[in-house]
Design a protein around this motif. Structure first.
Motif, mmCIF file in Angstrom:
data_model
loop_
_atom_site.group_PDB
_atom_site.id
_atom_site.type_symbol
_atom_site.label_atom_id
_atom_site.label_comp_id
_atom_site.label_asym_id
_atom_site.label_seq_id
_atom_site.Cartn_x
_atom_site.Cartn_y
_atom_site.Cartn_z
ATOM 1 N N VAL A 117 0.832 -1.508 -0.097
ATOM 2 C CA VAL A 117 0.061 0.202 0.070
ATOM 3 C C VAL A 117 1.161 1.313 0.024
ATOM 4 O O VAL A 117 0.844 1.841 -0.790
ATOM 5 N N ILE A 118 1.518 1.260 0.714
ATOM 6 C CA ILE A 118 2.495 2.520 1.030
ATOM 7 C C ILE A 118 3.561 2.528 -1.128
ATOM 8 O O ILE A 118 3.382 3.875 -0.960
ATOM 9 N N LEU A 119 3.852 1.462 -1.334
ATOM 10 C CA LEU A 119 4.274 1.637 -2.431
ATOM 11 C C LEU A 119 3.658 1.945 -3.384
ATOM 12 O O LEU A 119 3.775 2.875 -3.682
ATOM 13 N N GLU A 120 2.249 2.117 -3.419
ATOM 14 C CA GLU A 120 1.362 2.918 -4.516
ATOM 15 C C GLU A 120 1.310 3.575 -4.007
ATOM 16 O O GLU A 120 0.521 3.938 -4.792
ATOM 17 N N VAL A 121 0.876 3.914 -3.053
ATOM 18 C CA VAL A 121 0.409 5.222 -2.756
ATOM 19 C C VAL A 121 1.234 6.339 -3.075
ATOM 20 O O VAL A 121 1.186 7.630 -3.786
ATOM 21 N N ALA A 122 3.051 6.402 -2.926
ATOM 22 C CA ALA A 122 4.011 6.255 -2.983
ATOM 23 C C ALA A 122 4.077 7.016 -4.724
ATOM 24 O O ALA A 122 3.727 7.475 -5.877
ATOM 25 N N LYS A 123 3.497 6.025 -5.507
ATOM 26 C CA LYS A 123 3.189 5.778 -7.440
ATOM 27 C C LYS A 123 2.327 6.596 -7.586
ATOM 28 O O LYS A 123 2.003 7.759 -8.321
ATOM 29 N N ASP A 124 0.664 6.883 -6.888
ATOM 30 C CA ASP A 124 0.188 7.708 -7.306
ATOM 31 C C ASP A 124 0.737 9.539 -7.064
ATOM 32 O O ASP A 124 -0.102 10.019 -7.583
ATOM 33 N N TYR A 125 1.643 10.067 -5.900
ATOM 34 C CA TYR A 125 1.533 10.964 -5.052
ATOM 35 C C TYR A 125 3.163 11.519 -6.427
ATOM 36 O O TYR A 125 3.320 12.488 -7.123
ATOM 37 N N ALA A 126 3.679 10.201 -6.761
ATOM 38 C CA ALA A 126 4.812 11.160 -7.742
ATOM 39 C C ALA A 126 3.938 11.345 -8.874
ATOM 40 O O ALA A 126 4.517 12.416 -9.807
ATOM 41 N N LYS A 127 2.434 10.698 -9.409
ATOM 42 C CA LYS A 127 2.071 10.841 -10.779
ATOM 43 C C LYS A 127 2.042 12.657 -10.122
ATOM 44 O O LYS A 127 2.024 13.609 -11.467
ATOM 45 N N LEU A 128 1.627 13.027 -9.183
ATOM 46 C CA LEU A 128 0.723 14.314 -8.974
ATOM 47 C C LEU A 128 2.064 15.142 -8.670
ATOM 48 O O LEU A 128 2.152 16.195 -9.079
ATOM 49 N N THR A 129 3.794 14.990 -8.230
ATOM 50 C CA THR A 129 4.421 15.799 -8.182
ATOM 51 C C THR A 129 5.772 15.222 -8.342
ATOM 52 O O THR A 129 6.741 16.163 -8.218
ATOM 53 N N GLY A 130 5.914 14.330 -9.289
ATOM 54 C CA GLY A 130 7.076 13.470 -9.996
ATOM 55 C C GLY A 130 8.297 13.096 -8.895
ATOM 56 O O GLY A 130 8.824 12.879 -9.354
ATOM 57 N N ARG A 131 8.203 13.368 -7.267
ATOM 58 C CA ARG A 131 9.099 13.056 -6.316
ATOM 59 C C ARG A 131 8.407 11.749 -5.904
ATOM 60 O O ARG A 131 7.097 11.326 -5.902
ATOM 61 N N GLU A 132 9.588 11.045 -5.887
ATOM 62 C CA GLU A 132 9.314 9.420 -6.084
ATOM 63 C C GLU A 132 9.768 8.833 -4.678
ATOM 64 O O GLU A 132 11.201 9.188 -4.741
#
Lengths: 191, 393, 101
Positions: free
Chosen positions: B235-250
């Motif tokens: 879940v942490i990785l999934e959320v990070a993926k979505d956040y990267a789409k939003l911010t570009g920060r992985e």
């Protein structure tokens, strides 16, 4: 400015060294640079000698430790010259900016820097702030003096950013007085 | 379009909390977290958030009120540091056991005594077995990003565990740095509407939360809790993926910095990682095959992933900003070393306890660690399993 | 919905939550008893103190009158007998050894 620039502020708790460092960093950031500002806290009592730091660079800054070899030292209160070692870690060609009525050559002697490559600037920031703001707030004029001495920022950039920041907290006439303090310091800093 | 600003770590986290706009915040101020509560309370006073702000008389009450609010069905947050976290202790465990998705920024500070207000990780490391997810941040940007992601992680129906998001006291909390913040709508869209599971305020479906749970059932419920912690990893990785789409920060479970072909590596958490990166760059420029592994998610502990990342390294140094006083090494060392146990011909591994009570850690300190590692990689011999780095002998 | 006593951890509500209201009904405490209250009809004034004081739900009442004792829930605590005012000093509830009742 390719190189990382490091600054150490010497002040007494309550004199605004931390605030000055924050103002400087924020102004630098608003021009697109990368910057850090952070205080070194000890016993947090009014009047205690304290330090604050800046790092400013065109590149992202990742390090998180105290500045040990500052390129620039700013002394907000001349009485600190006898308390701590303001020269600690400063390279031979370092820059000193001291709030004092003394001339740069007198201050150079006082610091024991005769014959060195160090640059010494002085400004009677206490007097400037008394004349303009009406209170002893030396940190604001010292930022003006710093950019005059180093060309770190354009005067207009600093004025614009400081005005924006102070306007959130202070009445317009007080903001104007601070602007005047910066401008006068920018003109009057001596080398 | 994100907004580039200069903010201290505390300002950044308070800003994240404003954008999250929790239903309830119950918090008590403690150095160095104080500004988070102070800034957030001004948001409340100025009507910038809809939050019910509960001014409690202690951290024990702060966590109790947060647990109560969360059980009622509210999106509830609090924040603390060091002794405040210690004072919450029994309720910290209860929050996790009751499976309440509370998010709590913790500004890392040495747990007294001797009395100290500066950074080390002894506070949250003490809570590593409390059942909370723990996410460490290197800088103000990460503290902000992690706080926002934490909501989605905690509230995921496969997880439903509370999350601590940490940052280093003073070093990050009181230091201004460049960071990017998102627009308010973007944050609200990202975290979404909170739909609580079994809220007490759902009077049409009355439930009992927190009943006595003895030898007949407690084990089963603890087993569920353990599973939720396992579920948190994807879940942490999934959320990070979505956040990267939003911010570009992985973001991952950890960050690998110049680990490709690394022969020596340091494992570290928090702000020291940034200082160590500068040293790695320097060493790489000199031809040293140095790398860095920065643990972001400490609970759940990414054991298999860390073993995979470190398996080809010759020598690893774990840097622990707290001691577990087990007379062996720090808590991170224990976990990393255990993760490497099944790696055949794995790396030699040593521990450095550093930065205790806010002791500054400089590039020089980190250079000595890499120098030690080079020697170990060369000889295969470990002279000192544990070094207290930066202590006066 | 009640949870089977041998259910595994995957099949039960999280964190020991009880999702069914009023399920104390299903928990019979009658087996805890050594003494049991016995009702003496002629001494009962239907004050219902017994019903008020019973810490469980063992006193049954119908139409405002004492109806009986539900021994499935009676723990034998004796509070009903203690509180019973009776009629002219003669109690309507007395405790007797369960095995002799």
């Amino acid at each position: 400015m390719a190189k990382l620039l490091e600054i150490r502020w010497h002040g007494r708790a309550g004199q605004g060294a931390k605030t000055a460092a924050l103002v400087l960093a924020e102004a630098a950031i608003s021009t697109g640079k990368y910057a850090q500002a952070f205080p070194e806290y000890g016993p947090e009592r009014m009047g205690a000698p304290m330090k604050a730091y800046n790092r400013i660079s065109d590149e992202p800054i990742t390090v998180h430790h105290h500045v040990e070899e500052p390129d620039i030292v700013i002394v907000l209160d001349p009485t600190l010259l006898t308390v701590g070692n303001v020269k600690a870690g400063v390279p031979d060609d370092g820059i000193y900016l001291v709030n004092t009525p003394l001339s740069p050559s007198e201050m150079r002697a006082r610091l024991g820097l005769e014959g060195s490559k160090a640059k010494v600037y002085t400004l009677d920031a206490t007097q400037v702030s008394m004349d303009t703001i009406g209170r002893n707030i030396p940190n604001t004029p010292m930022i003006g003096a710093l950019i005059a001495a180093t060309g770190l920022l354009e005067l207009d950039e600093l004025l614009e950013d400081t005005r924006r920041k102070l306007s959130k907290k202070l009445r317009p006439e007080v903001v104007d007085k601070n602007m005047e303090a910066i401008k006068r310091a920018y003109r009057e800093v001596a080398s | 379009m994100s907004i580039r600003v200069g903010k201290t770590g505390n300002e950044a986290v308070a800003e994240a909390m404003r954008q999250i706009n929790p239903d309830v915040v119950a918090a008590y101020p403690i150095t160095p977290q104080t500004e988070i509560v102070q800034i957030f309370s001004s948001f409340v006073a100025n009507g910038k958030v809809d939050t019910e702000f509960v001014t409690v008389e202690s951290e024990h009450s702060a966590m109790s009120a947060t647990v109560g609010a969360s059980a009622a069905g509210a999106r509830a947050m609090t924040a603390t540091s060091a002794n405040g976290l210690a004072f919450m202790w029994e309720v910290v465990y209860i929050a996790a056991a009751m499976r309440l998705p509370i998010v709590m920024p913790v500004v890392n500070r040495a747990l007294s005594g001797p009395l100290n207000i500066h950074c080390d990780h002894s506070d949250t490391m003490g809570a590593r077995d409390s059942g909370w997810i723990q996410i460490f941040s290197e800088n103000a940007q990460e503290a902000y990003d992690n706080a926002i992601q934490a909501l989605r992680i905690a509230e995921n129906s496969n997880v439903l565990l509370p999350v601590m998001v940490t940052m280093d006291g003073f070093i990050i909390s009181h230091a201004m740095e460049v960071m990017e913040i998102l627009e308010d709508e973007k944050v609200r869209e990202f975290i979404g509407e909170y739909v609580p599971e079994n809220p007490l305020l759902d009077v049409d479906n009355p439930v009992t939360i927190g009943p006595i749970d003895l030898q007949d059932w407690n084990f089963e419920h603890k087993r569920q809790q353990a599973e939720a912690m396992r579920n948190a990893k994807p879940v942490i990785l999934e959320v990070a993926k979505d956040y990267a789409k939003l911010t570009g920060r992985e973001y991952g479970l950890f960050e690998e910095y110049r680990m490709e072909d690394a022969e020596v590596a340091v494992v570290v958490l928090g702000s020291t990682a940034g200082t160590a990166k500068a040293v790695v760059d320097e060493l790489r420029a000199d031809g040293v095959r140095a790398g860095l592994l920065k643990i972001r998610v400490f609970r759940p502990f990414p054991a298999e992933e860390i073993a995979e990342a470190l398996k080809d390294v010759k020598a690893v140094a774990v840097m622990d900003r707290s001691d577990s006083f087990n007379a062996v090494g720090g808590p991170v060392f224990g976990d990393v070393r255990s993760a490497l146990y099944d790696v055949e011909n794995g790396p030699r591994i040593v521990d450095y306890i550093y930065g205790i009570g806010g002791r500054d850690v400089t590039p020089d300190h980190i250079r000595t660690v890499y120098a030690d590692l080079a020697k170990i990689a060369d000889t295969g011999q470990v002279e000192n399993l544990l070094t207290y780095l930066g202590v006066r002998e | 919905m009640s949870v089977p006593k041998d259910a595994g951890w995957k099949d039960v509500p999280k964190a020991g939550r009880i999702l069914e209201p009023g399920c104390a009904d299903k928990y019979e405490t009658g087996g805890w008893r050594t003494y049991r209250p016995v009702h003496i009809e002629e001494n009962c004034i239907n004050c219902l103190f017994c019903w008020i004081y019973c810490p469980d739900q063992a006193i049954l009442v119908e139409d405002g009158k004492f109806k009986g004792i539900d021994y499935a829930y009676c723990k034998g605590c004796g509070i009903c007998a203690k509180e019973c005012p009776g009629k002219r000093g003669n109690k309507a509830l007395k405790m007797v050894l369960d095995e002799e009742a």
